[in-house]
Design a protein around this motif. Structure first.
Motif, mmCIF file in Angstrom:
data_model
loop_
_atom_site.group_PDB
_atom_site.id
_atom_site.type_symbol
_atom_site.label_atom_id
_atom_site.label_comp_id
_atom_site.label_asym_id
_atom_site.label_seq_id
_atom_site.Cartn_x
_atom_site.Cartn_y
_atom_site.Cartn_z
ATOM 1 N N GLN A 1 -2.897 15.347 3.038
ATOM 2 C CA GLN A 1 -3.800 14.317 2.525
ATOM 3 C C GLN A 1 -3.111 12.948 2.527
ATOM 4 O OE1 GLN A 1 -4.734 15.990 -1.306
ATOM 5 N NE2 GLN A 1 -6.495 17.154 -0.536
ATOM 6 N N GLY A 2 -1.829 12.939 2.161
ATOM 7 C CA GLY A 2 -1.069 11.691 2.160
ATOM 8 C C GLY A 2 -0.916 11.112 3.551
ATOM 9 N N LEU A 3 -0.720 11.982 4.540
ATOM 10 C CA LEU A 3 -0.612 11.523 5.932
ATOM 11 C C LEU A 3 -1.924 10.905 6.404
ATOM 12 C CD1 LEU A 3 0.767 11.329 8.688
ATOM 13 C CD2 LEU A 3 0.105 13.718 9.101
ATOM 14 N N ILE A 4 -3.037 11.565 6.111
ATOM 15 C CA ILE A 4 -4.350 11.036 6.513
ATOM 16 C C ILE A 4 -4.614 9.693 5.830
ATOM 17 C CG2 ILE A 4 -6.842 11.444 6.379
ATOM 18 C CD1 ILE A 4 -6.170 14.469 6.603
ATOM 19 N N PHE A 5 -4.324 9.630 4.528
ATOM 20 C CA PHE A 5 -4.486 8.371 3.781
ATOM 21 C C PHE A 5 -3.660 7.265 4.433
ATOM 22 C CE2 PHE A 5 -3.029 5.319 0.686
ATOM 23 C CZ PHE A 5 -4.143 5.040 -0.093
ATOM 24 N N SER A 6 -2.402 7.586 4.759
ATOM 25 C CA SER A 6 -1.490 6.586 5.320
ATOM 26 C C SER A 6 -1.949 6.120 6.692
ATOM 27 C CB SER A 6 -0.077 7.161 5.402
ATOM 28 O OG SER A 6 0.406 7.512 4.122
ATOM 29 N N LEU A 7 -2.385 7.049 7.536
ATOM 30 C CA LEU A 7 -2.863 6.669 8.865
ATOM 31 C C LEU A 7 -4.038 5.702 8.771
ATOM 32 C CD1 LEU A 7 -2.663 10.101 10.730
ATOM 33 C CD2 LEU A 7 -1.475 7.995 11.413
ATOM 34 N N ARG A 8 -4.964 5.993 7.875
ATOM 35 C CA ARG A 8 -6.122 5.116 7.713
ATOM 36 C C ARG A 8 -5.700 3.731 7.226
ATOM 37 N NH1 ARG A 8 -10.043 9.604 4.737
ATOM 38 N NH2 ARG A 8 -10.771 10.624 6.663
ATOM 39 N N PHE A 9 -4.806 3.705 6.256
ATOM 40 C CA PHE A 9 -4.385 2.406 5.717
ATOM 41 C C PHE A 9 -3.624 1.604 6.765
ATOM 42 C CE2 PHE A 9 -1.439 -0.474 3.709
ATOM 43 C CZ PHE A 9 -2.214 -1.093 2.746
ATOM 44 N N LEU A 10 -2.695 2.249 7.457
ATOM 45 C CA LEU A 10 -1.868 1.533 8.431
ATOM 46 C C LEU A 10 -2.700 1.021 9.605
ATOM 47 C CD1 LEU A 10 1.371 3.729 8.540
ATOM 48 C CD2 LEU A 10 0.900 1.716 7.136
ATOM 49 N N ARG A 11 -3.662 1.805 10.047
ATOM 50 C CA ARG A 11 -4.532 1.340 11.135
ATOM 51 C C ARG A 11 -5.353 0.123 10.702
ATOM 52 N NH1 ARG A 11 -5.962 7.172 12.446
ATOM 53 N NH2 ARG A 11 -4.774 7.694 14.323
ATOM 54 N N ALA A 12 -5.827 0.152 9.457
ATOM 55 C CA ALA A 12 -6.675 -0.945 8.975
ATOM 56 C C ALA A 12 -5.888 -2.207 8.675
ATOM 57 C CB ALA A 12 -7.428 -0.494 7.720
ATOM 58 N N ASN A 13 -4.626 -2.054 8.247
ATOM 59 C CA ASN A 13 -3.864 -3.212 7.763
ATOM 60 C C ASN A 13 -2.683 -3.600 8.652
ATOM 61 O OD1 ASN A 13 -4.980 -3.745 4.817
ATOM 62 N ND2 ASN A 13 -4.877 -1.523 5.089
ATOM 63 N N ARG A 14 -2.240 -2.706 9.495
ATOM 64 C CA ARG A 14 -1.189 -2.925 10.495
ATOM 65 C C ARG A 14 0.002 -3.737 9.936
ATOM 66 N NH1 ARG A 14 -0.521 0.348 14.844
ATOM 67 N NH2 ARG A 14 1.339 -0.477 15.872
#
Length: 382
Positions: free
Chosen positions: A78-91
């Motif tokens: 769940q943490g990995l999925i959360f992180s991927l979404r955040f990093l893609r959106a905020n780079r």
């Protein structure tokens, strides 16, 4: 200016340096988001830093117990999925991890997305998260003299732990006035780390009569949910009133350490960094069940540098006499403070900030950084 993500939740020893680094990066004009855990201690500690952006990331500590092991993998996914979404959106331009279970998802996500990662290890024995994730990092910050075997192709810098700006040494009388404590009596401050220590709390309860009889006032931070709060009054042998104060949580660590003649504490790296910053002599009781027994290694290094002494958990029966011998020995306390002053001279935050700015912009690192050896041909073939 650059954007950074700092993964630092789970314990005060991870979160406090993350906050310190975040404030320094913000002061340099950068944008920072703190990835913290969903634990109460994280929520409590970040309350006074409303100006910092935080995200609570799914995750739990590692465990071999079957039910907890399954939950660990579930929550880390769940943490990995959360992180991927955040990093893609905020780079962000770079990610910095301080160890602990909040690091895995964002470090892996950063590597998958090509975002440079830096890791900081504060303990004398590198933790599991740092050992496993270091192969994904471009920067690794380690305590002086500490090595991490089998790390390849990462730039290593030996430096200390960032400490929050409000944790500074104050004049003793000023600190005691803020706490409402007697300036003429000896003061023992007891800290069990961000989680608190039931054993140290119990030891204090058992030894209050003996310590207060000698005129030693006590300030004990019990940890959330590990003791009642309040002030009690006792009488010394000479008839003076002596205060004993209990508090479940304190965000005035610098004031407490500055007020103390002696600190009795666990040996987490964060606590030791704060003791050094405040030049507070200490008796350290390493938590015997810390991962890889890292607190024992931290405490031994602190003792070898002359900041205080170490008493093992199994020797608590001798601790009362040790406390009395040290707290009334002015020559020894002065010697400890001289050594602590020497230990406190390095500015770890500026060292790390300058290097992270280079990492974020792709600038070549300074000459003082050491490249870990690249894999040999034999290792590459393997």
């Amino acid at each position: 200016m650059s954007k950074f993500v700092i993964a630092c939740g789970g314990t005060g020893g991870h979160l406090s340096p993350g906050i310190a680094l975040a404030e320094a990066l913000v002061a340099h004009g950068h944008t920072v988001t703190l990835f913290i855990s969903q634990k109460k201690v994280d929520t409590r500690l970040v309350e006074k830093y409303a100006h910092l952006s935080t995200k609570r990331v799914p995750g739990v500590p590692f465990s071999w117990r079957p039910d907890k092991h399954i939950n660990f993998h579930l929550r880390q996914t769940q943490g990995l999925i959360f992180s991927l979404r955040f990093l893609r959106a905020n780079r962000p331009d770079a990610i910095i991890g301080f160890g602990g279970f909040t690091n895995a998802g964002v470090v892996v996500a950063g590597r998958l997305l090509g975002i440079p990662v830096a890791l900081h290890e504060a303990n004398r024995v590198p933790g599991r998260a740092i050992r496993v994730l270091s192969r994904l990092a471009k920067r690794l910050y380690l305590p002086p003299g500490v090595r991490l075997p089998n790390v390849r192709g990462v730039l290593i810098r030996h430096t200390g732990l960032p400490v929050r700006t409000e944790i500074v040494r104050l004049p003793r009388d000023e600190a005691r006035a803020q706490l409402g404590l007697d300036v003429g009596q000896r003061l023992l401050v007891v800290l069990g780390g961000s989680q608190g220590s039931a054993n140290l709390n119990g030891w204090i309860e058992q030894n209050i009569p003996a310590l207060t009889a000698e005129g030693v006032q006590i300030y004990c931070v019990t940890g959330l949910g590990k003791g009642s709060e309040g002030v009690r009054e006792f009488r010394s042998r000479s008839g003076q009133s002596v205060k004993v104060q209990f508090e479940s949580f304190s965000d005035r660590v610098g004031v407490l350490m500055s007020a103390a003649d002696l600190v009795l504490s666990r040996a987490g790296a964060g606590t030791i960094a704060e003791l050094v910053r405040c030049e507070a002599p200490a008796i350290l009781i390493p938590y015997p069940f810390a991962a890889d027994n890292h607190q024992a290694a931290n405490a031994l290094n602190f003792e070898q540098q002359g900041g205080g002494v170490v008493v093992a958990e199994q020797s608590l029966a001798t601790l009362k006499q040790e406390v009395l011998d040290v707290i009334f020995n002015d020559w020894l306390l002065k010697k400890f403070r001289i050594n602590l002053h020497r230990m406190s001279q390095e500015n770890s935050i500026e060292i790390i900030v300058n290097d992270l700015q280079n990492l974020a912009t792709g600038t070549m690192p300074a000459r003082h950084m050491r490249h870990a050896p690249a894999p040999s041909n034999h290792e590459s073939a393997a």
